[in-house]
Enzyme design. Structure first.
Site, PDB file in Angstrom:
ATOM      1  N   ASN A  13      33.800  36.229  43.940  1.00 61.90           N
ATOM      2  CA  ASN A  13      34.332  37.457  43.318  1.00 61.90           C
ATOM      3  C   ASN A  13      33.150  38.421  43.305  1.00 61.90           C
ATOM      4  OD1 ASN A  13      35.530  38.095  39.918  1.00 61.90           O
ATOM      5  ND2 ASN A  13      35.846  39.328  41.742  1.00 61.90           N
ATOM      6  N   GLN A  46      35.073  44.513  41.894  1.00 63.41           N
ATOM      7  CA  GLN A  46      34.846  45.311  40.689  1.00 63.41           C
ATOM      8  C   GLN A  46      33.454  45.957  40.736  1.00 63.41           C
ATOM      9  OE1 GLN A  46      36.202  41.915  39.912  1.00 63.41           O
ATOM     10  NE2 GLN A  46      38.235  42.884  39.863  1.00 63.41           N
ATOM     11  N   ASN A  66      37.831  48.059  38.067  1.00 61.59           N
ATOM     12  CA  ASN A  66      38.407  47.517  39.295  1.00 61.59           C
ATOM     13  C   ASN A  66      38.121  48.490  40.434  1.00 61.59           C
ATOM     14  OD1 ASN A  66      39.559  45.061  38.368  1.00 61.59           O
ATOM     15  ND2 ASN A  66      41.308  46.170  37.521  1.00 61.59           N
ATOM     16  N   CYS A  75      35.721  40.748  32.381  1.00 58.31           N
ATOM     17  CA  CYS A  75      35.540  40.198  33.728  1.00 58.31           C
ATOM     18  C   CYS A  75      34.637  38.987  33.620  1.00 58.31           C
ATOM     19  CB  CYS A  75      34.925  41.250  34.660  1.00 58.31           C
ATOM     20  SG  CYS A  75      34.667  40.625  36.344  1.00 58.31           S
ATOM     21  N   GLY A  76      35.194  37.816  33.770  1.00 59.40           N
ATOM     22  CA  GLY A  76      34.430  36.585  33.540  1.00 59.40           C
ATOM     23  C   GLY A  76      33.307  36.401  34.542  1.00 59.40           C
ATOM     24  N   ASN A  77      33.626  36.498  35.831  1.00 62.08           N
ATOM     25  CA  ASN A  77      32.582  36.333  36.846  1.00 62.08           C
ATOM     26  C   ASN A  77      31.552  37.457  36.725  1.00 62.08           C
ATOM     27  OD1 ASN A  77      33.640  33.986  38.148  1.00 62.08           O
ATOM     28  ND2 ASN A  77      35.225  35.270  39.077  1.00 62.08           N
ATOM     29  N   HIS A 166      46.914  37.973  31.358  1.00 61.09           N
ATOM     30  CA  HIS A 166      47.099  36.916  32.372  1.00 61.09           C
ATOM     31  C   HIS A 166      48.494  36.302  32.294  1.00 61.09           C
ATOM     32  CE1 HIS A 166      43.013  36.691  34.008  1.00 61.09           C
ATOM     33  NE2 HIS A 166      42.660  37.144  32.812  1.00 61.09           N
ATOM     34  N   ASN A 197      47.122  39.999  35.564  1.00 60.35           N
ATOM     35  CA  ASN A 197      46.502  39.126  36.574  1.00 60.35           C
ATOM     36  C   ASN A 197      47.388  37.891  36.733  1.00 60.35           C
ATOM     37  OD1 ASN A 197      43.697  40.490  36.928  1.00 60.35           O
ATOM     38  ND2 ASN A 197      43.967  40.349  34.708  1.00 60.35           N
ATOM     39  N   GLU A 215      44.705  39.321  41.387  1.00 60.77           N
ATOM     40  CA  GLU A 215      44.197  40.093  40.268  1.00 60.77           C
ATOM     41  C   GLU A 215      44.868  41.459  40.135  1.00 60.77           C
ATOM     42  OE1 GLU A 215      40.122  40.621  39.444  1.00 60.77           O
ATOM     43  OE2 GLU A 215      39.509  38.608  40.091  1.00 60.77           O
ATOM     44  N   CYS A 224      38.481  34.188  39.934  1.00 59.38           N
ATOM     45  CA  CYS A 224      38.712  35.084  38.792  1.00 59.38           C
ATOM     46  C   CYS A 224      38.296  34.313  37.537  1.00 59.38           C
ATOM     47  CB  CYS A 224      40.180  35.480  38.723  1.00 59.38           C
ATOM     48  SG  CYS A 224      40.573  36.542  37.314  1.00 59.38           S
ATOM     49  N   GLY A 225      37.220  34.753  36.898  1.00 59.05           N
ATOM     50  CA  GLY A 225      36.686  34.013  35.757  1.00 59.05           C
ATOM     51  C   GLY A 225      37.643  33.990  34.578  1.00 59.05           C
ATOM     52  N   THR A 226      38.140  35.146  34.194  1.00 62.14           N
ATOM     53  CA  THR A 226      39.099  35.171  33.076  1.00 62.14           C
ATOM     54  C   THR A 226      40.388  34.454  33.477  1.00 62.14           C
ATOM     55  OG1 THR A 226      39.823  37.369  33.835  1.00 62.14           O
ATOM     56  CG2 THR A 226      38.255  37.277  31.977  1.00 62.14           C
ATOM     57  N   GLY A 227      40.702  34.513  34.782  1.00 65.01           N
ATOM     58  CA  GLY A 227      41.888  33.796  35.259  1.00 65.01           C
ATOM     59  C   GLY A 227      41.732  32.295  35.128  1.00 65.01           C
TER      60      GLY A 227
HETATM   61  N1  LIG Z   1      41.228  42.358  37.738  1.00 60.78           N
HETATM   62  C1  LIG Z   1      40.905  42.060  36.333  1.00 60.78           C
HETATM   63  C2  LIG Z   1      39.441  42.431  36.015  1.00 60.78           C
HETATM   64  C3  LIG Z   1      38.452  41.491  36.698  1.00 60.78           C
HETATM   65  C4  LIG Z   1      38.634  40.074  36.245  1.00 60.78           C
HETATM   66  C5  LIG Z   1      38.029  39.010  37.150  1.00 60.78           C
HETATM   67  N2  LIG Z   1      37.289  39.482  38.280  1.00 60.78           N
HETATM   68  C6  LIG Z   1      37.232  37.995  36.342  1.00 60.78           C
HETATM   69  O1  LIG Z   1      36.275  37.406  36.866  1.00 60.78           O
HETATM   70  O2  LIG Z   1      37.629  37.741  35.167  1.00 60.78           O
HETATM   71  C7  LIG Z   1      41.829  42.891  35.426  1.00 60.78           C
HETATM   72  O3  LIG Z   1      42.294  43.938  35.881  1.00 60.78           O
HETATM   73  O4  LIG Z   1      42.051  42.468  34.282  1.00 60.78           O
END
Ligand SMILES: N[C@H](CCC[C@H](N)C(=O)O)C(=O)O
Length: 281
Positions: A13, A46, A66, A75-77, A166, A197, A215, A224-227
């Protein structure tokens, strides 16, 4: 404007990181889009802008955009790459760093093996705060947790927020999952007023999963870290997973831990600097 940037990624990412700790940086939506453009700019999922914080007890603030130019909450990552950047550039001598985002306060630390560990705060299940409009829907309960039918997308989703929204659906095989077809339909579904997401989760065992995420704004990313946090939390609530899970994303692996339902979600993973550069915006 001549702008120095650092290109980084967290499990594939990828990010353009801008250092605004010395002087404020105000970029237009068009300049953000140009930075994220893989043909006419640098290219990234991002763009992260790092600033000093004025909040007592907080070291930094970082803003997340974004590549469409939309500013987002989390954004976790990106948070791991943020830590790697501020430590590698000597902006702090701390090993545990507190950073605020537009709606969150995170505590981040460098792990011994060079990976970065992030306290991603607690998941949010209040549908109004995701936000998700469940009016008129009847969820299917699995282990006491709701799976919401999105009939027009032909899926059931677990819904939660990690600061950003999410929707997680279980699939038998992520590699065969219709991510390109179903991802956009979930991402822009009318029941998600701020869009969402969309995570596709394959359970390999109670402690190992594969995940693909379409995402919000960015389309499918390599991780996707938060994912990953949202998918593991949903899997635990649904009774499919234990409290410590290895997540295999297409771009790399993340370790997600959720010690108990009242705890923060902890994420450990890579954060890599690829190159430094300058661009004329
Ligand atoms: N596209 C995500 C933001 C980046 C999250 C993702 N890159 C991560 O690592 O959490 C959103 O619109 O909420």
């Amino acid at each position: 404007m001549r702008l120095r940037f650092t290109k980084m990624h967290g499990a594939g990412n990828d990010f353009v990181v801008l250092d605004a700790t010395g002087a404020p940086l105000a970029l237009s939506r068009e300049q953000i889009r140009r930075l994220g453009d893989r043909r006419f700019g640098v290219g990234a999922d991002q763009i992260l802008v790092i600033e000093r914080s004025t909040t007592p007890g907080v070291d930094f603030r970082y803003r997340i955009f974004n590549n469409t130019g939309d500013e987002v909450e989390q954004c976790g990552n990106g948070s791991r790459c943020f830590v790697r950047y501020v430590v590698d550039h000597g902006l702090t001598d701390k090993t545990t760093i507190r950073v605020e985002t537009v709606n969150n306060l995170l505590e981040l630390s460098l792990a011994a093996d060079g990976r970065v560990r992030v306290d991603m705060n607690r998941p949010v299940f209040d549908l109004a705060r995701v936000p998700f409009d469940a009016s008129g829907l009847t969820p299917r309960l699995v282990n006491g947790f709701e799976l919401w039918p999105l009939a027009d997308a032909g899926v059931e989703v677990a819904v939660l927020s990690m600061g950003n929204p999410h929707a997680v659906m279980r699939v038998a095989d992520v590699d065969a999952a219709p991510v390109a077809a179903v991802g956009p339909r979930v991402e822009s579904h009318a029941r998600f007023p701020r869009r969402v997401n969309a995570g596709f989760l394959q359970v390999l065992s109670r402690s190992e999963v594969k995940l693909r995420v379409y995402e919000r704004d960015a389309g499918e990313t390599l991780a996707c870290g938060t994912g990953a946090c949202a998918a593991v939390v949903a899997g635990i609530r649904l009774g499919w997973l234990d409290r410590r899970v290895e997540v295999h994303a297409r771009g790399g692996d993340l370790l997600i831990e959720w010690p108990d339902d009242s705890a923060s979600v902890l994420m450990t993973g890579p954060a890599v600097t690829v190159f430094e550069g300058e661009i004329e915006l």
